[in-house]
Design a protein around this motif. Structure first.
Motif, mmCIF file in Angstrom:
data_model
loop_
_atom_site.group_PDB
_atom_site.id
_atom_site.type_symbol
_atom_site.label_atom_id
_atom_site.label_comp_id
_atom_site.label_asym_id
_atom_site.label_seq_id
_atom_site.Cartn_x
_atom_site.Cartn_y
_atom_site.Cartn_z
ATOM 1 N N GLU A 201 45.862 -8.977 53.577
ATOM 2 C CA GLU A 201 45.090 -7.909 54.204
ATOM 3 C C GLU A 201 44.635 -6.926 53.129
ATOM 4 O OE1 GLU A 201 43.086 -6.716 56.822
ATOM 5 O OE2 GLU A 201 44.785 -7.169 58.144
ATOM 6 N N LYS A 202 43.430 -6.353 53.370
ATOM 7 C CA LYS A 202 42.944 -5.305 52.472
ATOM 8 C C LYS A 202 42.980 -3.969 53.193
ATOM 9 C CE LYS A 202 39.857 -7.782 49.438
ATOM 10 N NZ LYS A 202 38.505 -7.905 48.944
ATOM 11 N N PRO A 204 41.663 0.376 52.789
ATOM 12 C CA PRO A 204 40.771 1.239 52.023
ATOM 13 C C PRO A 204 41.526 2.249 51.152
ATOM 14 C CG PRO A 204 40.833 1.939 54.301
ATOM 15 C CD PRO A 204 41.677 0.706 54.211
ATOM 16 N N GLU A 207 44.216 5.421 52.039
ATOM 17 C CA GLU A 207 44.904 5.226 53.315
ATOM 18 C C GLU A 207 46.336 5.763 53.233
ATOM 19 O OE1 GLU A 207 44.722 5.196 56.185
ATOM 20 O OE2 GLU A 207 44.660 3.235 57.137
ATOM 21 N N PRO A 212 51.140 0.100 61.064
ATOM 22 C CA PRO A 212 50.646 -1.049 61.840
ATOM 23 C C PRO A 212 50.580 -2.329 61.009
ATOM 24 C CG PRO A 212 49.279 0.862 62.255
ATOM 25 C CD PRO A 212 50.209 1.226 61.138
ATOM 26 N N ILE A 213 50.109 -2.208 59.757
ATOM 27 C CA ILE A 213 49.990 -3.376 58.882
ATOM 28 C C ILE A 213 51.368 -3.881 58.461
ATOM 29 C CG2 ILE A 213 49.168 -4.106 56.603
ATOM 30 C CD1 ILE A 213 46.915 -3.748 58.532
ATOM 31 N N ASN A 215 54.161 -3.627 59.984
ATOM 32 C CA ASN A 215 54.817 -4.326 61.089
ATOM 33 C C ASN A 215 54.355 -5.776 61.172
ATOM 34 O OD1 ASN A 215 56.750 -2.731 62.569
ATOM 35 N ND2 ASN A 215 55.071 -1.311 62.981
ATOM 36 N N ARG A 216 53.083 -5.994 60.892
ATOM 37 C CA ARG A 216 52.580 -7.371 60.920
ATOM 38 C C ARG A 216 53.133 -8.180 59.748
ATOM 39 N NH1 ARG A 216 46.562 -6.546 60.774
ATOM 40 N NH2 ARG A 216 46.442 -8.807 60.656
ATOM 41 N N GLU A 219 56.537 -9.409 60.524
ATOM 42 C CA GLU A 219 56.549 -10.591 61.386
ATOM 43 C C GLU A 219 56.279 -11.871 60.595
ATOM 44 O OE1 GLU A 219 53.797 -9.729 64.547
ATOM 45 O OE2 GLU A 219 55.073 -8.070 65.208
ATOM 46 N N MET B 1 52.628 -7.595 66.561
ATOM 47 C CA MET B 1 53.153 -6.221 66.613
ATOM 48 C C MET B 1 53.430 -5.830 68.061
ATOM 49 S SD MET B 1 51.429 -2.857 65.055
ATOM 50 C CE MET B 1 52.141 -1.252 65.351
ATOM 51 N N SER B 2 54.579 -5.214 68.255
ATOM 52 C CA SER B 2 55.014 -4.961 69.630
ATOM 53 C C SER B 2 54.290 -3.765 70.238
ATOM 54 C CB SER B 2 56.517 -4.701 69.641
ATOM 55 O OG SER B 2 56.764 -3.460 69.004
ATOM 56 N N ASN B 5 55.630 -0.396 69.028
ATOM 57 C CA ASN B 5 55.112 0.122 67.765
ATOM 58 C C ASN B 5 53.731 0.723 67.933
ATOM 59 O OD1 ASN B 5 57.257 -0.415 66.029
ATOM 60 N ND2 ASN B 5 56.700 -2.569 65.942
ATOM 61 N N ASP B 9 52.991 4.602 67.089
ATOM 62 C CA ASP B 9 52.010 4.967 66.066
ATOM 63 C C ASP B 9 50.850 5.745 66.668
ATOM 64 O OD1 ASP B 9 53.517 3.842 64.104
ATOM 65 O OD2 ASP B 9 52.486 1.916 64.135
ATOM 66 N N GLN B 13 50.019 9.519 65.361
ATOM 67 C CA GLN B 13 48.709 9.758 64.765
ATOM 68 C C GLN B 13 47.893 10.708 65.652
ATOM 69 O OE1 GLN B 13 48.399 8.270 61.794
ATOM 70 N NE2 GLN B 13 46.572 9.505 61.465
ATOM 71 N N LEU B 256 43.878 -1.835 63.846
ATOM 72 C CA LEU B 256 44.582 -2.137 62.602
ATOM 73 C C LEU B 256 45.740 -3.099 62.857
ATOM 74 C CD1 LEU B 256 44.685 1.288 60.767
ATOM 75 C CD2 LEU B 256 43.075 -0.575 60.556
ATOM 76 N N ALA B 257 46.379 -2.954 64.011
ATOM 77 C CA ALA B 257 47.553 -3.780 64.284
ATOM 78 C C ALA B 257 47.164 -5.183 64.721
ATOM 79 C CB ALA B 257 48.412 -3.122 65.358
ATOM 80 N N SER B 258 45.942 -5.365 65.224
ATOM 81 C CA SER B 258 45.576 -6.696 65.690
ATOM 82 C C SER B 258 44.735 -7.437 64.663
ATOM 83 C CB SER B 258 44.836 -6.595 67.023
ATOM 84 O OG SER B 258 43.778 -5.664 66.914
ATOM 85 N N VAL B 259 43.615 -6.850 64.235
ATOM 86 C CA VAL B 259 42.757 -7.581 63.306
ATOM 87 C C VAL B 259 42.780 -7.016 61.897
ATOM 88 C CG1 VAL B 259 41.167 -8.586 64.959
ATOM 89 C CG2 VAL B 259 40.795 -6.264 64.179
ATOM 90 N N GLY B 260 43.322 -5.820 61.700
ATOM 91 C CA GLY B 260 43.384 -5.273 60.352
ATOM 92 C C GLY B 260 42.169 -4.430 60.017
ATOM 93 N N TYR B 261 41.979 -4.234 58.713
ATOM 94 C CA TYR B 261 40.933 -3.309 58.278
ATOM 95 C C TYR B 261 39.576 -3.989 58.231
ATOM 96 C CZ TYR B 261 44.656 -0.154 56.900
ATOM 97 O OH TYR B 261 45.734 0.669 56.898
ATOM 98 N N ARG B 265 39.315 3.157 58.561
ATOM 99 C CA ARG B 265 39.781 3.972 59.667
ATOM 100 C C ARG B 265 38.713 4.972 60.141
ATOM 101 N NH1 ARG B 265 44.902 5.422 61.480
ATOM 102 N NH2 ARG B 265 46.115 4.077 60.153
#
Lengths: 387, 287
Positions: A201-202, A204, A207, A212-213, A215-216, A219, B1-2, B5, B9, B13, B256-261, B265
């Motif tokens: 993952e990238k 910016p 940040e 969130p990242i 946590n992934r 997993e 991700m649960s 979480n 978050d 935020q 961010l938790a599902s597909v990422g950046y 943001r």
């Protein structure tokens, strides 16, 4: 009477001419080396470290008799890490201050912009820690003492698979040239060695919120997380990794190399391993002098940025001593440099034809709130720049 | 991700966004001024908080000092600057505000104030981490959530249960009319700045502790991001700001938790803004 007066005037004039000529023959008062680095704006921390490093180099050179007895004078301007401001500053250094050579203590964008100006004016420039590949391709006057990201990424890969035996690796990459080059070189090396990339993952620049990242990543359950970034992102990554319970070994690179990383990350930094060219536990005299004097003079611990800028000035001083003050002489001396020992991040084995430095690269581990020696990589297959 | 979480978050935020933006909303509601320099007040709060924390070692003293100083700076900005521009076109205080923000930020970056470096704010241990059946809330997040909760309740009470709150509401509807029925406008506006700026100062301390870093340019992102929040919420609506803060935080976290950046943001924030404004030009809860 008239002719006598004329004679006196002529005599005085000729005396002045002789005196002026005499002045031209004697040594100049000082050799001016230019420096641009961002001491205001978002990059002010690095720019200030760069300025400190260059000041220390000048102090070292002048305390050791200058260059062939002539003192070195540093001319510094703030470029705010902005390309347009860097171009203005480059013109100022060349035209107003008439520097012999210059050092970039700035980021890649600003350095690239300024390097074109220096190349056109025929003034040699050494980039301290800006890593964009294009910088040295500007032309024959533009050199670099920082380690290329492609080299550092490869060394990071060697650290992960050869030293730490990682099989499953997660990549968390800062989304700029630096991060992308690191990640590509790293990936190429580790996949060739049979390791598996389980997450990629990238993120910016700037940040702060990585939960969130992370946590992934947790997993995906990797052995090692190769996370690129600068000290502020890095501090948040390692702190938040601990918070979410991600226990994989984190491997960083020279972007982490700052006392501020240790301060901001606190206990979470313990055990993090980074690749960098400043070895705190080195027994080399110049490195120890640099680390000790930096701490005494600025009441801060030295970092890679300061050390690289120190080295850029040192290597230029060497080239001026060997090759004289003309650009051609300096360039020739740099090209012929062999096993240069007066570098805090050295030794520098040589410069490649692409004007990149070849030198060993180290890994440092955080123990007891400080960076310590972990490993050194000296294999030419790893550390030779690709051009 | 649960789900847990994502919820945690989003709440943290969103709380951060709310604390920074609520002062802006209050100022806009009553004066219709876009107060960019609010982000500088936030940085000042963080700086004062850290200085007091270093001196005394007490997080609570640091928080109180930060709120006091920030509140005062807010009042000074109002009485010293905006007060003279109330009858000018809106662009005048806006541009002044941008200038003020840059000026304060550059001053803060001087070596004798905050300098160029980031500083740690190691006060996370003041709060315990809480373990619930479905997960743990780390201490820094406990801090953000409880203190934002306290601020929310206090704001609700002030707005609905006090004469001051009524005065603010009246002034927001029609400043001249409110003045003519005997509301002391100067006092009401000054108190509005005091409270809004004190909350920004508190936000500075909380964010500083949360990310363990305080620095002179920490207001850069909030200086524009907070406007996404208040425009999205409906300019001047405090409840709208609350809703917008959590909507933004939720959108960012889920993406961010599902597909990422796929997007930075901030780009996500502006996309949400554009999308909402297409259907509700007045913002979520604007009138």
């Amino acid at each position: 009477m008239r002719s006598q007066k004329l004679l006196v005037i002529l005599l005085v004039l000729s005396l002045l001419v002789v005196l002026a000529g005499g002045c031209g023959q004697s040594k100049p008062k000082s050799y001016k080396i230019g420096l641009f680095s961002p001491t205001t704006g978002f990059a002010a921390a690095d720019g200030t470290s760069a300025l400190h490093g260059a000041e220390l180099a000048v102090q070292y050179i002048n305390d050791h008799g200058g260059i062939n007895g002539v003192k070195v004078e540093l001319v510094h301007y703030d470029d705010a890490a902005k390309p347009d401001q860097a171009v203005n500053v480059a013109h100022k250094l060349i035209e107003q201050d008439k520097v012999i050579a210059a050092v970039s203590g700035s980021y890649s964008g600003a350095t690239r912009a300024a390097s074109a100006v220096f190349q056109d004016a025929g003034v040699p420039m050494v980039a301290a820690y800006a890593v964009h590949p294009e910088i040295t391709k500007t032309g024959d006057k533009i050199w670099r003492v920082g380690t290329l990201a492609v080299v550092e990424g490869k060394v990071g890969g060697a650290l992960a698979v050869d030293k730490l035996g990682a099989k499953k690796i997660a990549l968390l990459t800062i989304d700029n040239d630096f991060g992308t080059s690191l990640a590509n070189a790293f990936k190429e090396y580790v996949t060739a060695k049979g390791a598996e990339i389980v997450f990629e993952e990238k993120y910016p620049l700037g940040e702060k919120e990585f939960r969130p990242i992370l946590n992934r990543i947790k997993e995906a359950n990797p052995d090692v997380v190769y996370a690129s970034g600068y000290y502020n992102e890095a501090a948040n990554i390692v702190r938040q990794a601990k918070e979410v319970g991600l226990n994989a070994q984190i491997i960083g690179q020279e972007g982490y190399d700052s006392p501020k990383f240790l301060e901001l990350a606190g206990d979470a930094a313990e055990g993090v391993i980074i690749t960098t060219d400043l070895n705190r536990d080195s027994d080399r005299e110049i490195t120890q002098w640099f680390i000790k004097t930096y701490k005494e003079k600025y009441n801060l611990d030295a970092d890679m940025v300061g050390a690289s800028t120190f080295d850029a000035v040192m290597v230029l001083a060497y080239a001026i001593e060997k090759g004289g003050t003309k650009a051609d002489g300096i360039v020739k001396a740099l090209g012929e440099l062999k096993d240069f020992e007066k570098a805090a991040t050295g030794p520098f084995y040589k410069f490649t034809p692409g004007r990149e430095v070849m030198r060993p690269l180290g890994a440092q581990v955080v123990k007891g709130g400080a960076f310590h020696f972990f490993a050194e990589f000296d294999d030419p297959a790893l550390i030779t720049p690709p051009w | 991700m649960s789900l847990w979480n994502i919820l945690l978050d989003t709440l943290t935020q969103g709380s951060i966004y709310f604390l920074i933006a609520v002062g802006l909303t209050m100022v806009y509601g009553i004066l219709k001024i876009l107060h960019i320099a609010h982000a500088a007040v936030y940085t000042i709060g963080a700086g004062v908080g850290l200085a007091v924390f270093k001196l005394t070692g007490s997080f609570w003293l640091a928080l109180i000092a930060a709120m006091l100083v920030s509140g005062l700076v807010g009042v000074i900005i109002y009485r010293g600057v905006y007060f003279y521009m109330l009858d000018q076109p809106r662009i005048v205080p806006l541009i002044t505000s941008v200038g003020l923000f840059l000026l304060i930020e550059d001053l803060l970056q001087k070596p004798y104030l905050m300098g160029p470096y980031q500083h740690a704010f190691p006060a996370q241990e003041v709060f315990p981490s809480i373990t619930l059946p479905w997960g743990t809330i780390p201490n820094a997040q406990v801090m953000i959530l409880t203190l934002t909760g306290v601020a929310l309740v206090a704001l609700y009470l002030i707005f609905t249960r006090t004469r001051l709150g009524l005065a603010w509401q009246a002034a927001a509807q029609d400043r001249e009319m409110a003045g003519s029925v005997g509301i002391n406008l100067n006092r009401a506006i000054a108190l509005n700045f005091l409270l809004g700026s004190a909350l920004a100062g508190a936000a500075g301390v909380l964010v500083g502790v949360f990310y363990n870093s305080v620095y002179a340019t920490m207001g850069d992102v909030p200086s524009y991001k907070a406007f996404v929040v208040i425009v999205l919420g409906g300019m001047g609506s405090v409840t709208g700001t609350l809703a917008a803060s959590f909507l933004l935080a939720f959108a960012e976290t889920v993406l961010l938790a599902s597909v990422g950046y796929v997007l930075p943001r901030d780009a996500i924030a502006f996309l949400v803004l554009i999308f909402v404004l297409m259907f509700r030009p007045q913002g979520l809860l604007g009138r």
